[in-house]
Design an enzyme around this catalytic site. Structure first.
Site, PDB file in Angstrom:
ATOM      1  N   HIS A 171       0.837  -1.201   0.000  1.00  0.00           N
ATOM      2  CA  HIS A 171       0.000   0.000   0.000  1.00  0.00           C
ATOM      3  C   HIS A 171       0.875   1.256   0.000  1.00  0.00           C
ATOM      4  O   HIS A 171       0.630   2.189  -0.754  1.00  0.00           O
ATOM      5  CB  HIS A 171      -0.908   0.057   1.241  1.00  0.00           C
ATOM      6  CG  HIS A 171      -1.941  -1.004   1.305  1.00  0.00           C
ATOM      7  ND1 HIS A 171      -2.124  -1.788   2.423  1.00  0.00           N
ATOM      8  CD2 HIS A 171      -2.870  -1.417   0.406  1.00  0.00           C
ATOM      9  CE1 HIS A 171      -3.130  -2.625   2.218  1.00  0.00           C
ATOM     10  NE2 HIS A 171      -3.592  -2.427   0.988  1.00  0.00           N
TER      11      HIS A 171
ATOM     12  N   LYS B  56     -16.639  -6.942   5.981  1.00  0.00           N
ATOM     13  CA  LYS B  56     -15.445  -7.760   5.749  1.00  0.00           C
ATOM     14  C   LYS B  56     -14.896  -8.366   7.040  1.00  0.00           C
ATOM     15  O   LYS B  56     -14.011  -9.210   6.994  1.00  0.00           O
ATOM     16  CB  LYS B  56     -14.331  -6.929   5.098  1.00  0.00           C
ATOM     17  CG  LYS B  56     -14.540  -6.637   3.634  1.00  0.00           C
ATOM     18  CD  LYS B  56     -13.308  -5.948   3.080  1.00  0.00           C
ATOM     19  CE  LYS B  56     -13.340  -5.826   1.579  1.00  0.00           C
ATOM     20  NZ  LYS B  56     -12.088  -5.234   1.065  1.00  0.00           N
TER      21      LYS B  56
ATOM     22  N   SER C 118      -2.901  -7.340   2.546  1.00  0.00           N
ATOM     23  CA  SER C 118      -3.366  -7.357   3.936  1.00  0.00           C
ATOM     24  C   SER C 118      -3.837  -8.750   4.335  1.00  0.00           C
ATOM     25  O   SER C 118      -3.654  -9.170   5.475  1.00  0.00           O
ATOM     26  CB  SER C 118      -4.505  -6.352   4.126  1.00  0.00           C
ATOM     27  OG  SER C 118      -4.036  -5.043   3.978  1.00  0.00           O
TER      28      SER C 118
ATOM     29  N   ARG D 202      -1.770  -5.891  -8.200  1.00  0.00           N
ATOM     30  CA  ARG D 202      -0.604  -6.726  -7.920  1.00  0.00           C
ATOM     31  C   ARG D 202      -0.393  -7.766  -9.012  1.00  0.00           C
ATOM     32  O   ARG D 202       0.725  -8.106  -9.344  1.00  0.00           O
ATOM     33  CB  ARG D 202      -0.778  -7.441  -6.580  1.00  0.00           C
ATOM     34  CG  ARG D 202      -0.738  -6.535  -5.380  1.00  0.00           C
ATOM     35  CD  ARG D 202      -0.940  -7.346  -4.120  1.00  0.00           C
ATOM     36  NE  ARG D 202      -2.162  -8.129  -4.216  1.00  0.00           N
ATOM     37  CZ  ARG D 202      -3.265  -7.895  -3.530  1.00  0.00           C
ATOM     38  NH1 ARG D 202      -3.307  -6.916  -2.665  1.00  0.00           N
ATOM     39  NH2 ARG D 202      -4.339  -8.637  -3.681  1.00  0.00           N
TER      40      ARG D 202
END
Length: 162
Positions: free
Chosen positions: A26, A50, A137, A99
């Site tokens: 990030h 989430k 994460s 990514r």
């Protein structure tokens, strides 16, 4: 884009996420975006659905601590649609990180959805450097859950906060 008092263009962007926790990947995207835009708003989503590992307040705190050295970055928590938050902030560019090819389909759908709500919203995709391409994460949370070594994957400020 907005105009400053001397009629030069002032470019702002939003980089949003749950940042649960913020990672070096990030931070890589944030640094690069800060070189492109005059101001980058890091929008930390509440995202209760989430089931984040860290509270919204902690995630905002981690993100503020990790980005405090970047002069044109500010951190804001939010709990609305991203497009609504962008409109409130008078921002029309959203930064998203990619990514791998697997990220692209989801991010493309989100970009189209945002644009369908507000056609002035543009999405800019940035890729992290190769050394951070695998960092997420989700991976960090999993390593933390099993008491593994994760210190090299997050900013030192996150370690100090945890």
């Amino acid at each position: 884009m907005s105009e400053t008092q001397d009629n030069t263009t002032y470019r702002k962007a939003i980089y949003s996420g749950t940042f649960d926790p913020i990672t070096n990947g990030h931070l890589d995207i944030i640094r690069r975006a800060s070189n492109i835009f005059d101001e980058v708003i890091i929008a930390v989503a509440k995202s209760e659905r989430k089931g984040p590992m860290f509270s919204h307040e902690d995630r905002v705190k981690f993100t503020e601590a990790s980005t405090s050295h970047i002069k044109n970055v500010r951190v804001e928590g939010f709990d609305t649609l991203l497009v609504e938050f962008a409109t409130q902030q008078k921002v029309n560019t959203i930064i998203r990180g990619l990514r791998a090819v697997s990220d692209f389909e989801y991010e493309l759908q989100m970009g189209y959805a945002n644009s369908s709500i507000n056609n002035k919203i543009e999405t800019l995709y940035l890729m992290p450097t190769l050394e951070n391409a695998f960092v997420s994460s989700t991976i960090v949370r999993e390593i933390i859950r099993f008491d593994g070594k994760f210190q090299h994957l997050v900013p030192k400020e996150v370690l100090e906060c945890i």
